[in-house]
Design a protein around this motif. Sequence first.
Motif, mmCIF file in Angstrom:
data_model
loop_
_atom_site.group_PDB
_atom_site.id
_atom_site.type_symbol
_atom_site.label_atom_id
_atom_site.label_comp_id
_atom_site.label_asym_id
_atom_site.label_seq_id
_atom_site.Cartn_x
_atom_site.Cartn_y
_atom_site.Cartn_z
ATOM 1 N N TYR A 1 0.819 -1.212 0.000
ATOM 2 C CA TYR A 1 0.000 0.000 0.000
ATOM 3 C C TYR A 1 0.858 1.269 0.000
ATOM 4 O O TYR A 1 1.802 1.393 0.771
ATOM 5 N N CYS A 2 0.493 2.214 -0.864
ATOM 6 C CA CYS A 2 1.200 3.486 -0.895
ATOM 7 C C CYS A 2 0.162 4.610 -0.896
ATOM 8 O O CYS A 2 -0.584 4.787 -1.870
ATOM 9 N N ALA A 3 0.124 5.385 0.201
ATOM 10 C CA ALA A 3 -0.866 6.457 0.323
ATOM 11 C C ALA A 3 -0.599 7.547 -0.722
ATOM 12 O O ALA A 3 -1.536 8.160 -1.255
ATOM 13 N N ARG A 4 0.693 7.777 -1.025
ATOM 14 C CA ARG A 4 1.030 8.796 -2.035
ATOM 15 C C ARG A 4 0.434 8.412 -3.395
ATOM 16 O O ARG A 4 -0.088 9.252 -4.118
ATOM 17 N N GLN A 5 0.513 7.122 -3.703
ATOM 18 C CA GLN A 5 -0.060 6.635 -4.963
ATOM 19 C C GLN A 5 -1.564 6.932 -5.028
ATOM 20 O O GLN A 5 -2.087 7.391 -6.048
ATOM 21 N N GLN A 6 -2.254 6.712 -3.920
ATOM 22 C CA GLN A 6 -3.707 6.943 -3.892
ATOM 23 C C GLN A 6 -4.014 8.428 -4.055
ATOM 24 O O GLN A 6 -4.923 8.799 -4.792
ATOM 25 N N LEU A 7 -3.245 9.268 -3.371
ATOM 26 C CA LEU A 7 -3.492 10.703 -3.459
ATOM 27 C C LEU A 7 -3.195 11.214 -4.878
ATOM 28 O O LEU A 7 -3.978 11.990 -5.436
ATOM 29 N N LEU A 8 -2.099 10.747 -5.450
ATOM 30 C CA LEU A 8 -1.775 11.157 -6.827
ATOM 31 C C LEU A 8 -2.879 10.737 -7.797
ATOM 32 O O LEU A 8 -3.205 11.459 -8.735
ATOM 33 N N SER A 9 -3.460 9.543 -7.536
ATOM 34 C CA SER A 9 -4.466 9.023 -8.467
ATOM 35 C C SER A 9 -5.744 9.860 -8.485
ATOM 36 O O SER A 9 -6.571 9.718 -9.380
ATOM 37 N N ALA B 1 4.915 11.990 1.406
ATOM 38 C CA ALA B 1 6.272 11.584 0.964
ATOM 39 C C ALA B 1 6.217 10.205 0.301
ATOM 40 O O ALA B 1 5.258 9.453 0.488
ATOM 41 N N ARG B 2 7.254 9.893 -0.436
ATOM 42 C CA ARG B 2 7.342 8.557 -1.039
ATOM 43 C C ARG B 2 7.583 7.509 0.038
ATOM 44 O O ARG B 2 8.124 7.829 1.108
ATOM 45 N N ARG B 3 7.233 6.287 -0.254
ATOM 46 C CA ARG B 3 7.545 5.180 0.664
ATOM 47 C C ARG B 3 9.064 5.059 0.791
ATOM 48 O O ARG B 3 9.789 5.295 -0.182
ATOM 49 N N ASN B 4 9.535 4.620 1.957
ATOM 50 C CA ASN B 4 10.989 4.475 2.153
ATOM 51 C C ASN B 4 11.598 3.462 1.193
ATOM 52 O O ASN B 4 12.752 3.578 0.805
ATOM 53 N N ASP B 5 10.808 2.445 0.841
ATOM 54 C CA ASP B 5 11.371 1.399 -0.035
ATOM 55 C C ASP B 5 11.157 1.727 -1.513
ATOM 56 O O ASP B 5 11.333 0.866 -2.374
ATOM 57 N N CYS B 6 10.774 2.976 -1.809
ATOM 58 C CA CYS B 6 10.623 3.390 -3.212
ATOM 59 C C CYS B 6 11.565 4.571 -3.414
ATOM 60 O O CYS B 6 11.244 5.698 -3.050
ATOM 61 N N ASN B 7 12.774 4.285 -3.956
ATOM 62 C CA ASN B 7 13.778 5.342 -3.956
ATOM 63 C C ASN B 7 14.248 5.792 -5.329
ATOM 64 O O ASN B 7 15.112 6.640 -5.435
ATOM 65 N N LYS C 1 12.335 -1.491 -7.823
ATOM 66 C CA LYS C 1 11.367 -2.583 -7.930
ATOM 67 C C LYS C 1 9.945 -2.110 -7.591
ATOM 68 O O LYS C 1 8.980 -2.436 -8.272
ATOM 69 N N LYS C 2 9.848 -1.326 -6.538
ATOM 70 C CA LYS C 2 8.532 -0.852 -6.080
ATOM 71 C C LYS C 2 7.892 0.060 -7.143
ATOM 72 O O LYS C 2 6.729 -0.116 -7.494
ATOM 73 N N ALA C 3 8.675 1.026 -7.654
ATOM 74 C CA ALA C 3 8.124 1.978 -8.624
ATOM 75 C C ALA C 3 7.705 1.268 -9.917
ATOM 76 O O ALA C 3 6.693 1.629 -10.534
ATOM 77 N N LEU C 4 8.487 0.258 -10.313
ATOM 78 C CA LEU C 4 8.169 -0.418 -11.571
ATOM 79 C C LEU C 4 6.791 -1.082 -11.532
ATOM 80 O O LEU C 4 6.170 -1.301 -12.560
ATOM 81 N N LYS C 5 6.325 -1.404 -10.318
ATOM 82 C CA LYS C 5 4.999 -2.047 -10.207
ATOM 83 C C LYS C 5 3.884 -1.024 -9.991
ATOM 84 O O LYS C 5 2.728 -1.403 -9.822
ATOM 85 N N CYS C 6 4.242 0.251 -9.926
ATOM 86 C CA CYS C 6 3.256 1.258 -9.516
ATOM 87 C C CYS C 6 2.658 1.983 -10.727
ATOM 88 O O CYS C 6 3.396 2.552 -11.537
ATOM 89 N N PRO C 7 1.334 2.019 -10.852
ATOM 90 C CA PRO C 7 0.722 2.691 -12.007
ATOM 91 C C PRO C 7 0.833 4.212 -11.951
ATOM 92 O O PRO C 7 0.512 4.898 -12.916
ATOM 93 N N MET C 8 1.302 4.779 -10.815
ATOM 94 C CA MET C 8 1.422 6.233 -10.688
ATOM 95 C C MET C 8 2.880 6.686 -10.721
ATOM 96 O O MET C 8 3.165 7.825 -10.362
ATOM 97 N N ARG C 9 3.792 5.818 -11.138
ATOM 98 C CA ARG C 9 5.215 6.196 -10.978
ATOM 99 C C ARG C 9 5.597 7.389 -11.853
ATOM 100 O O ARG C 9 6.415 8.205 -11.466
ATOM 101 N N ASP C 10 4.986 7.538 -13.046
ATOM 102 C CA ASP C 10 5.320 8.692 -13.897
ATOM 103 C C ASP C 10 4.962 9.991 -13.186
ATOM 104 O O ASP C 10 5.730 10.950 -13.177
ATOM 105 N N ALA C 11 3.769 10.012 -12.575
ATOM 106 C CA ALA C 11 3.337 11.219 -11.858
ATOM 107 C C ALA C 11 4.179 11.402 -10.604
ATOM 108 O O ALA C 11 4.580 12.519 -10.267
ATOM 109 N N CYS C 12 4.488 10.308 -9.933
ATOM 110 C CA CYS C 12 5.227 10.389 -8.674
ATOM 111 C C CYS C 12 6.624 10.980 -8.885
ATOM 112 O O CYS C 12 7.049 11.871 -8.163
ATOM 113 N N TYR C 13 7.320 10.480 -9.906
ATOM 114 C CA TYR C 13 8.694 10.950 -10.158
ATOM 115 C C TYR C 13 8.752 12.028 -11.243
ATOM 116 O O TYR C 13 9.824 12.501 -11.583
ATOM 117 N N ASN C 14 7.581 12.389 -11.778
ATOM 118 C CA ASN C 14 7.498 13.350 -12.879
ATOM 119 C C ASN C 14 8.462 12.980 -14.008
ATOM 120 O O ASN C 14 9.225 13.819 -14.501
#
Length: 275
Positions: free
Chosen positions: A75-83, A241-247, A252-265
């Motif tokens: 679970y990533c709260a940042r991902q939910q908020l970005l979505s 903030a981003r999850r600690n394990d998403c750096n 690995k974490k970002a590659l599975k995340c559908p919001m990674r483009d928005a998260c890392y711009n």
Amino acid sequence: MSLVSDIKQTAQGKGLSVANAKVQKIEGILNQAFYASKNPEEELKFLKRMLTKGAHNEERVGLHASALIAGEAEYCARQQLLSLYYKMEQGENVPIGLKRIFEEGNAIHEKWQRLFIRAGLGTAKDMDFTQYDDRFGFTISFTPDAILGIEDESMVTEIKSVNTYQFSKLTNHASGEKQAHFYMYETGIHKGLVLCDDKNNQDFKVFLLDYNRDIVAPFVERLDALKYSRKRLVRDGKMIARRNDCNSYTCKKALKCPMRDACYNRGKGRVLIEA
Ligand code: SF4
């Protein structure tokens, strides 16, 4: 005779607990569905909806129940908020092996949903119908596999296909039960059913659920926290903030995340959802 009295009588007659007798009764009803006549009109209505899902360039946007109930490690709260604001990946990067598995899962779902319709346990609009909840100030979408009416009870129903090795040992289906619980919370229907289908021999098992608010409490807490974070974003411009394990964008974490483009711009970046 009502379902409840029928079950009690069967339980007494066969020396079963009431819960087991109810499972047996429902398995019997589901087995009978295989002998029911096709219902072309209603099955076609259902299939038409399934075939037009995602057509007209409809994109998957916003908050989905499936992401909200993910385990702590995912679970990533940042991902939910970005979505709530930005477009997400549409599955274009899903590996082909997974795509094949998903398509097989879809076929098993449709088999059961059509059988439910044939057996008169629901109509097209009770199968895979997306519903929305706006109570938290943003929209959550959720799609129960079926809402079945079995005699005098409504049941939130989840269908799971399981490999034969797991199936032989199956005494419950944790993720299906969690999902059904969240849908019970959302719909107010406090009975649930998880139907597990053996991928090898099409045997199936049924697990019945009574609503337990302790199971959904952590997800409601996540929603309350998101409501607060959204207010903070609007008021103070502060993002979670981003999850600690998403750096990094390629971790690995970002590659599975559908919001990674928005998260890392990066990639297609922050593309706003059209209002
Ligand atoms: S890329 Fe990582 S930190 Fe960013 S939203 Fe996705 S999971 Fe969360």
